[in-house]
Design an enzyme around this catalytic site. Structure first.
Site, PDB file in Angstrom:
ATOM      1  CD  GLU A   1      -3.141  -1.858   2.944  1.00 33.00           C
ATOM      2  OE1 GLU A   1      -2.622  -0.767   3.217  1.00 33.00           O
ATOM      3  OE2 GLU A   1      -2.768  -2.597   2.037  1.00 33.00           O
TER       4      GLU A   1
ATOM      5  N   GLY B   1       1.714  -6.445  10.054  1.00 35.89           N
ATOM      6  CA  GLY B   1       1.875  -5.895   8.707  1.00 35.89           C
ATOM      7  C   GLY B   1       1.004  -6.549   7.658  1.00 35.89           C
TER       8      GLY B   1
ATOM      9  N   GLY C   1      -1.923 -13.465  -5.117  1.00 38.59           N
ATOM     10  CA  GLY C   1      -0.541 -13.043  -4.870  1.00 38.59           C
ATOM     11  C   GLY C   1       0.472 -13.910  -5.605  1.00 38.59           C
TER      12      GLY C   1
ATOM     13  CE  LYS D   1      -6.799 -10.341  -3.862  1.00 43.43           C
ATOM     14  NZ  LYS D   1      -6.393 -10.526  -2.460  1.00 43.43           N
TER      15      LYS D   1
HETATM   16  N1  HSE Z   1      -4.943  -7.118   1.242  1.00 39.53           N
HETATM   17  C1  HSE Z   1      -4.768  -8.260   0.400  1.00 39.53           C
HETATM   18  C2  HSE Z   1      -4.885  -9.529   1.245  1.00 39.53           C
HETATM   19  C3  HSE Z   1      -3.444  -8.186  -0.288  1.00 39.53           C
HETATM   20  O1  HSE Z   1      -4.877  -9.432   2.480  1.00 39.53           O
HETATM   21  O2  HSE Z   1      -5.018 -10.609   0.695  1.00 39.53           O
HETATM   22  C4  HSE Z   1      -3.301  -9.111  -1.460  1.00 39.53           C
HETATM   23  O3  HSE Z   1      -4.219  -8.869  -2.462  1.00 39.53           O
END
Ligand code: HSE
Length: 402
Positions: free
Chosen positions: A185, A182, A129, A200
């Site tokens: 998902e 939040g 991120g 990743k």
């Molecule tokens: N769903 C991913 C996470 C979002 O929870 O890290 C970021 O890649």
């Protein structure tokens, strides 16, 4: 002035537009020119949005506008994202994205296309991120031979495991909490089953080891098998349980996998809790380098995407030279032959465990089960021993210097 288009106005796309606006002066200074959003492509209606005048529904407008030199792909997934990315790169527009699924499956092809068209395909936000990790890996650490990368690469699962550990809630309750906040998902499968971490570690491995590593080559286990009992026994042993993506060099190949690990409370990653991510990269000259911070979220992701937009704006007709080869069957070896200590939870008695495993370290378990840590052995060795009448209810590697 640089004109950009943003494809998709979800969490990432709207974050990019918002931060570009909010930090406009600083971004203009850092880019040495203004960066202006000319179009936002989305099939949905945003008539009340402050940027409603920028919305279009026809991708061809972007492709045919020579003023648009950089495109932010914030659609996610593969199908439309792949088609639009190809179209943009084919006509020499640089593309910036956080789309790890697309890169993990099609990265080498898209990077090659960018190279042929003298454009850039940049994706700092796809791993970690808001944490800078791809640029340091591909620029600051390029003098090194990378021997290992491992890390907490998914904020949702790290939040769930941290919450279970701290509150004693079970997996379902912690998942619900993550959804309510939040982080997770509505369909949390990609996170909790480890697929997001897998994508990743594929991207990091491809960058670090020079061959495309595909998700299908990476053995992947998520966190649904981690119980509050496991967290409790691990804690008694002086460990936390974290979901790690891990890749290390094995001869001229690599081994890469995703699985829950016990990590020592003394380890640098043990303090990476909640939605934070942490990545350790081991270079043969620099040693271990640790990257840590917000691994997900609208603004952290926008932070990395915009950094790439600024970088692309400074390299409009110059290649960043991020690339890797197409990969091949057999490049990624099974982790079964990697040595580690193991954590096991079983109904077998301590006597039986000691008979089969020799010296182990027991966690103070309940009277009805046994939890312990073995000495160092590879996956095949441990499976052979377990076949001799010890049924493992949980079986996780212990991260160590093996
Ligand atoms: N769903 C991913 C996470 C979002 O929870 O890290 C970021 O890649």
């Amino acid at each position: 002035m640089i004109n950009i288009a943003v494809l998709g106005y979800g969490v990432v796309g709207s974050g990019v537009v918002s931060v570009l606006d909010k930090n406009a002066d600083r971004i203009t200074q850092n880019a040495a020119q203004e960066i202006s959003v000319k179009y936002i492509l989305d099939i949905r209606e945003f008539s009340d949005d402050p940027y409603s005048h920028l919305f279009i529904k026809d991708f061809e407008i972007i492709v045919s506008d020579p003023e648009v030199q950089i495109v932010v792909e914030a659609i996610g997934g593969i199908d439309a994202a792949l088609m639009y990315t190809r179209r943009c790169l084919e006509i020499g527009k640089s593309v910036v994205t956080s789309n790890k699924e697309l890169i993990a499956e099609h990265g080498s092809e898209l990077l090659q296309l960018a190279k042929e068209k003298n454009a850039n395909y940049l994706f700092e936000a796809s791993v970690g991120g808001g944490i800078p990790v791809i640029r340091p890996l591909t620029q600051c650490m390029t003098a090194n031979i990378i021997t290992e990368i491992y890390g907490i690469l998914n904020g949702t699962t790290n939040y769930i495991l941290t919450d279970m550990d701290k509150t004693g809630a079970d997996f379902s309750a912690s998942l619900l909490d993550a959804q309510n906040k939040g982080y997770a998902e509505a369909d949390p499968t990609a996170d909790v089953d480890g697929h997001d971490t897998c994508r990743k570690i594929c991207i990091l491995s491809s960058l670090a080891f020079g061959q495309h590593v595909f998700p299908s080559q990476v053995q992947t286990e998520g966190i649904t098998g981690v119980t509050i009992e496991d967290l409790h026994y691990a804690s008694e042993l002086g460990y936390k349980i974290k979901l790690l993506g891990r890749a290390r060099v094995v001869g001229d190949k690599i081994s890469a996998y995703v699985a829950p690990h016990l990590i020592s409370n003394d380890s640098i990653l043990a303090v990476v809790d909640g939605v934070m991510n942490g990545v350790v990269v081991r270079g043969n000259a620099v040693g271990d380098v640790v990257f840590c911070g917000a691994g997900a979220g609208k603004l952290p992701t926008a932070s990395s995407v915009i950094a790439d937009v600024i970088d692309a704006s400074k390299h409009l007709h110059a290649q960043k030279w991020i690339s890797w080869k197409t990969g091949y069957d057999g490049f990624v070896k099974s982790p079964m032959l990697l040595d580690s200590a193991w954590y096991i939870r079983t109904d077998a008695s301590r006597e039986k465990v000691e008979k089969e495993f020799g010296n182990v370290i027991f966690s103070e378990g309940s009277s009805i089960e046994t939890a312990f840590m073995t000495g160092v052995m590879n996956g095949e060795m441990i499976d052979d021993i377990l076949k001799r009448g010890i049924s493992a209810k949980s079986q996780f590697r212990v991260l160590g210097d093996h």
